[in-house]
Design an enzyme around this catalytic site. Structure first.
Site, mmCIF file in Angstrom:
data_model
loop_
_atom_site.group_PDB
_atom_site.id
_atom_site.type_symbol
_atom_site.label_atom_id
_atom_site.label_comp_id
_atom_site.label_asym_id
_atom_site.label_seq_id
_atom_site.Cartn_x
_atom_site.Cartn_y
_atom_site.Cartn_z
ATOM 1 C CB THR A 136 -0.892 -0.010 1.263
ATOM 2 O OG1 THR A 136 -1.488 1.263 1.447
ATOM 3 C CG2 THR A 136 -0.087 -0.322 2.525
ATOM 4 C CG ASP A 137 -1.156 4.940 -1.014
ATOM 5 O OD1 ASP A 137 -1.693 4.310 -0.085
ATOM 6 O OD2 ASP A 137 -1.775 5.780 -1.712
ATOM 7 C CD GLU A 138 -3.376 3.566 4.484
ATOM 8 O OE1 GLU A 138 -3.133 3.487 5.685
ATOM 9 O OE2 GLU A 138 -4.515 3.641 4.010
ATOM 10 C CE1 TYR A 161 -3.494 -2.701 5.675
ATOM 11 C CE2 TYR A 161 -3.261 -0.347 5.207
ATOM 12 C CZ TYR A 161 -3.371 -1.659 4.762
ATOM 13 O OH TYR A 161 -3.342 -1.926 3.415
ATOM 14 C CE LYS A 165 -0.151 -4.660 2.962
ATOM 15 N NZ LYS A 165 -0.551 -5.982 2.436
ATOM 16 C CG ASN A 191 -7.396 -0.935 -5.116
ATOM 17 O OD1 ASN A 191 -7.327 -1.919 -5.820
ATOM 18 N ND2 ASN A 191 -6.322 -0.215 -4.831
ATOM 19 C CG ASN A 260 -11.539 11.713 2.725
ATOM 20 O OD1 ASN A 260 -11.106 11.100 1.750
ATOM 21 N ND2 ASN A 260 -10.993 11.630 3.919
ATOM 22 C CG ASP A 291 -9.289 13.492 11.842
ATOM 23 O OD1 ASP A 291 -9.645 12.604 11.046
ATOM 24 O OD2 ASP A 291 -8.447 14.377 11.565
HETATM 25 P P1 NAD Z 1 -9.930 -7.309 2.127
HETATM 26 O O1 NAD Z 1 -9.951 -7.005 3.582
HETATM 27 O O2 NAD Z 1 -11.130 -7.037 1.304
HETATM 28 O O3 NAD Z 1 -9.560 -8.854 1.907
HETATM 29 C C1 NAD Z 1 -8.564 -9.502 2.634
HETATM 30 C C2 NAD Z 1 -8.711 -11.000 2.405
HETATM 31 O O4 NAD Z 1 -7.653 -11.673 3.121
HETATM 32 C C3 NAD Z 1 -10.029 -11.577 2.925
HETATM 33 O O5 NAD Z 1 -10.575 -12.464 1.978
HETATM 34 C C4 NAD Z 1 -9.635 -12.312 4.191
HETATM 35 O O6 NAD Z 1 -10.479 -13.405 4.509
HETATM 36 C C5 NAD Z 1 -8.222 -12.769 3.837
HETATM 37 N N1 NAD Z 1 -7.400 -13.029 5.020
HETATM 38 C C6 NAD Z 1 -7.214 -12.218 6.095
HETATM 39 N N2 NAD Z 1 -6.404 -12.818 6.990
HETATM 40 C C7 NAD Z 1 -6.056 -14.026 6.472
HETATM 41 C C8 NAD Z 1 -5.229 -15.077 6.910
HETATM 42 N N3 NAD Z 1 -4.586 -15.022 8.088
HETATM 43 N N4 NAD Z 1 -5.082 -16.167 6.116
HETATM 44 C C9 NAD Z 1 -5.737 -16.241 4.914
HETATM 45 N N5 NAD Z 1 -6.538 -15.262 4.461
HETATM 46 C C10 NAD Z 1 -6.696 -14.164 5.218
HETATM 47 O O7 NAD Z 1 -8.662 -6.544 1.573
HETATM 48 P P2 NAD Z 1 -8.427 -5.820 0.156
HETATM 49 O O8 NAD Z 1 -8.944 -4.438 0.253
HETATM 50 O O9 NAD Z 1 -8.892 -6.714 -0.919
HETATM 51 O O10 NAD Z 1 -6.833 -5.739 0.151
HETATM 52 C C11 NAD Z 1 -6.043 -6.787 -0.377
HETATM 53 C C12 NAD Z 1 -4.574 -6.429 -0.256
HETATM 54 O O11 NAD Z 1 -4.318 -5.229 -0.952
HETATM 55 C C13 NAD Z 1 -4.104 -6.186 1.179
HETATM 56 O O12 NAD Z 1 -2.812 -6.718 1.307
HETATM 57 C C14 NAD Z 1 -4.068 -4.670 1.305
HETATM 58 O O13 NAD Z 1 -3.105 -4.271 2.257
HETATM 59 C C15 NAD Z 1 -3.674 -4.286 -0.100
HETATM 60 N N6 NAD Z 1 -4.113 -2.945 -0.555
HETATM 61 C C16 NAD Z 1 -5.443 -2.602 -0.438
HETATM 62 C C17 NAD Z 1 -5.857 -1.365 -0.934
HETATM 63 C C18 NAD Z 1 -7.295 -0.942 -0.858
HETATM 64 O O14 NAD Z 1 -7.598 0.201 -1.176
HETATM 65 N N7 NAD Z 1 -8.227 -1.794 -0.470
HETATM 66 C C19 NAD Z 1 -4.921 -0.494 -1.523
HETATM 67 C C20 NAD Z 1 -3.557 -0.892 -1.600
HETATM 68 C C21 NAD Z 1 -3.189 -2.125 -1.116
HETATM 69 O O1 DAU Z 2 -4.174 3.937 0.458
HETATM 70 C C1 DAU Z 2 -4.370 2.562 0.370
HETATM 71 C C2 DAU Z 2 -5.213 2.098 1.530
HETATM 72 O O2 DAU Z 2 -6.537 2.544 1.281
HETATM 73 C C3 DAU Z 2 -5.185 0.589 1.731
HETATM 74 O O3 DAU Z 2 -3.905 0.179 2.051
HETATM 75 C C4 DAU Z 2 -6.168 0.158 2.839
HETATM 76 O O4 DAU Z 2 -6.220 -1.260 2.907
HETATM 77 C C5 DAU Z 2 -7.546 0.695 2.489
HETATM 78 O O5 DAU Z 2 -8.448 0.406 3.543
HETATM 79 C C6 DAU Z 2 -7.505 2.210 2.262
HETATM 80 O O6 DAU Z 2 -7.190 2.885 3.499
HETATM 81 P P1 DAU Z 2 -7.904 4.258 3.896
HETATM 82 O O7 DAU Z 2 -7.847 4.433 5.351
HETATM 83 O O8 DAU Z 2 -7.408 5.367 3.038
HETATM 84 O O9 DAU Z 2 -9.402 3.908 3.403
HETATM 85 P P2 DAU Z 2 -10.829 4.220 4.050
HETATM 86 O O10 DAU Z 2 -11.844 3.901 3.018
HETATM 87 O O11 DAU Z 2 -10.986 3.618 5.407
HETATM 88 O O12 DAU Z 2 -10.788 5.814 4.236
HETATM 89 C C7 DAU Z 2 -10.594 6.674 3.128
HETATM 90 C C8 DAU Z 2 -10.574 8.099 3.663
HETATM 91 O O13 DAU Z 2 -11.902 8.434 4.142
HETATM 92 C C9 DAU Z 2 -9.665 8.306 4.856
HETATM 93 O O14 DAU Z 2 -9.122 9.613 4.788
HETATM 94 C C10 DAU Z 2 -10.593 8.203 6.070
HETATM 95 C C11 DAU Z 2 -11.894 8.755 5.533
HETATM 96 N N1 DAU Z 2 -13.144 8.173 6.082
HETATM 97 C C12 DAU Z 2 -13.261 6.814 6.109
HETATM 98 C C13 DAU Z 2 -14.408 6.221 6.568
HETATM 99 C C14 DAU Z 2 -14.544 4.718 6.620
HETATM 100 C C15 DAU Z 2 -14.179 8.995 6.502
HETATM 101 O O15 DAU Z 2 -14.074 10.239 6.462
HETATM 102 N N2 DAU Z 2 -15.316 8.410 6.937
HETATM 103 C C16 DAU Z 2 -15.481 7.049 7.013
HETATM 104 O O16 DAU Z 2 -16.554 6.577 7.468
#
Ligand code: NAD
Ligand code: DAU
Length: 355
Positions: A136-138, A161, A165, A191, A260, A291
């Site tokens: 992740t970019d985080e 988190y 990562k 995403n 946001n 926040d």
């Molecule tokens: P998600 O939470 O939707 O899915 C995670 C999956 O991993 C689930 O199916 C869960 O059951 C499985 N899992 C969790 N713990 C496990 C374990 N111990 N063994 C086997 N399976 C397990 O997550 P996502 O949003 O699809 O993210 C997928 C990957 O991409 C993560 O590594 C996340 O850090 C990375 N990522 C996510 C985003 C985003 O915006 N969602 C952005 C950048 C990177």
């Molecule tokens: O940047 C990549 C990351 O994006 C991934 O690595 C993480 O897995 C994914 O969960 C996501 O993290 P964020 O914390 O950026 O996503 P989230 O959707 O939780 O929040 C997006 C922004 O919106 C963040 O600035 C927090 C804010 N937010 C979030 C929620 C859930 C709100 O203002 N209200 C909300 O209810």
């Protein structure tokens, strides 16, 4: 594509399930996919119902397992003669990591370590093998109003988190330098798209609008995220599998920065149009709340490297992707009900957890 037997971890989650659907429908890929997932609250086997029906037992295999379970993962490597790992499995929600970091440390760090160990020990020859780690970019921390994250930016994770990562990324690189494990890494921005668990900003906002519930916006709503459509991210991963250089990291982003509050307003407007309401009808639901602790202010990815070296670029405009995503949620209320009513949990307990 050189790889035949790809182990996808976390394939029942949001990005992983979209990845499996995309790759199995690509004519350039004729191998098999083994999906290893523990089915946590975020993993939904129904995300792949169509895939199970069409490819199940032929080119798609599901293994219910924890990536921290060394013996089980070793057995899976052997059983399917794995030649590539695409590692998505993680605890992925920042807010949950603040309330309870333990599972994040366990899965994101120790789970990654377990997979690396299995790959290192199983692959005594490393030609035509690959361990691709999804990050992740985080990990790069927070930006001010200007500038971008580059592959060379320092790691300054601010939440449990992102710290977990970051640790995983370091381990993956260490296995490359120390053991010559053939790794690649990618760090992607936020995403969005179908099948995202409704705890994240976009699906949560859509569902709360449908139910006319408050739309929580943290702090002043001016935090910025760079949004990318999930298929654009997954196409980048496939391109890295095909053309990525061993040991390299690639940043992936949508080049699409949104405050946001502006994004939540935009979703209100699109849904108002869909449901025939006044443009501002749903905006009255917006509620500013306390926040998130350690809330990163701005993320923005520079993805010149992957564009130049691999020839990837994002294809789906935010306007189009957001509309498609909203439509998907509006048309898939049954999927949402399985998550929100507890029926899914009962089903999983009956079919998997008791095994
Ligand atoms: P998600 O939470 O939707 O899915 C995670 C999956 O991993 C689930 O199916 C869960 O059951 C499985 N899992 C969790 N713990 C496990 C374990 N111990 N063994 C086997 N399976 C397990 O997550 P996502 O949003 O699809 O993210 C997928 C990957 O991409 C993560 O590594 C996340 O850090 C990375 N990522 C996510 C985003 C985003 O915006 N969602 C952005 C950048 C990177
Ligand atoms: O940047 C990549 C990351 O994006 C991934 O690595 C993480 O897995 C994914 O969960 C996501 O993290 P964020 O914390 O950026 O996503 P989230 O959707 O939780 O929040 C997006 C922004 O919106 C963040 O600035 C927090 C804010 N937010 C979030 C929620 C859930 C709100 O203002 N209200 C909300 O209810």
């Amino acid at each position: 594509m050189d790889f035949k037997n790809i182990l996808v971890t976390g394939g029942a989650g949001f990005i992983g399930s979209n990845f499996i659907r995309l790759i199995l429908h690509q004519k350039e890929f004729n191998g098999i996919i083994i999906n290893v997932d523990k089915l946590t609250y975020a993993g939904n086997i129904l995300n792949l119902k169509d895939i199970e029906e069409f490819f199940g037992g032929k080119r798609y295999f599901f293994e219910y397992a924890d990536i921290c379970d060394y013996e089980k993962i070793k057995e899976i490597f052997k059983k399917y003669q794995i030649d590539a790992v695409v590692h998505f499995a993680a605890e992925s929600h920042v807010d949950r990591s603040i309330y309870g970091p333990k599972d994040f440390i366990q899965t994101n760090i120790l789970g990654t370590f377990t997979l690396l160990e299995c790959a290192r020990l199983y692959w005594n020859k490393t030609e035509n093998k690959r361990f691709h780690h999804i990050s992740t970019d985080e990990v790069y921390g927070s930006l001010g109003p200007k500038g971008y994250f580059y592959e060379t930016s320092p790691y300054i994770p601010a939440s449990p988190y992102s710290a977990s990562k970051a640790s995983a990324d370091h381990l993956v690189r260490a296995y490359y330098y120390t053991y010559n494990l053939p790794v690649t890494l990618s760090n992607c921005s936020n995403n969005y798209g179908p099948y995202q668990f409704p705890e994240k900003l976009i699906p949560l906002t859509i569902l709360n609008i449908i139910e006319e519930k408050p739309l929580p916006v943290y702090g002043d709503g001016k935090n910025i995220r760079d949004w990318i459509y999930v298929d654009d991210h997954n196409r980048a991963i496939i391109s890295i599998l095909e053309k990525g250089k061993i040991g390299q990291t690639y940043n992936i982003g949508g080049e699409n920065e949104w405050k946001n509050i502006r994004l939540v307003n935009k979703i209100c407007e699109i849904i108002a149009k869909e449901t025939g309401k006044d443009k501002d009808y749903y905006k009255k639901l917006i509620t500013f709340i306390k926040d998130r602790p350690g809330h990163d202010r701005r993320y923005a990815i520079n993805c010149d490297k992957i564009k130049k070296d691999i020839g990837w670029e994002p294809l789906i405009s935010f306007e189009e992707g957001l509309k498609q995503t909203i439509k998907w949620y509006l048309n898939n209320m049954d999927w949402i009900k399985t998550i929100t009513t507890g029926k899914y949990k009962e089903w999983i307990d009956k079919n998997y957890r008791r095994r």
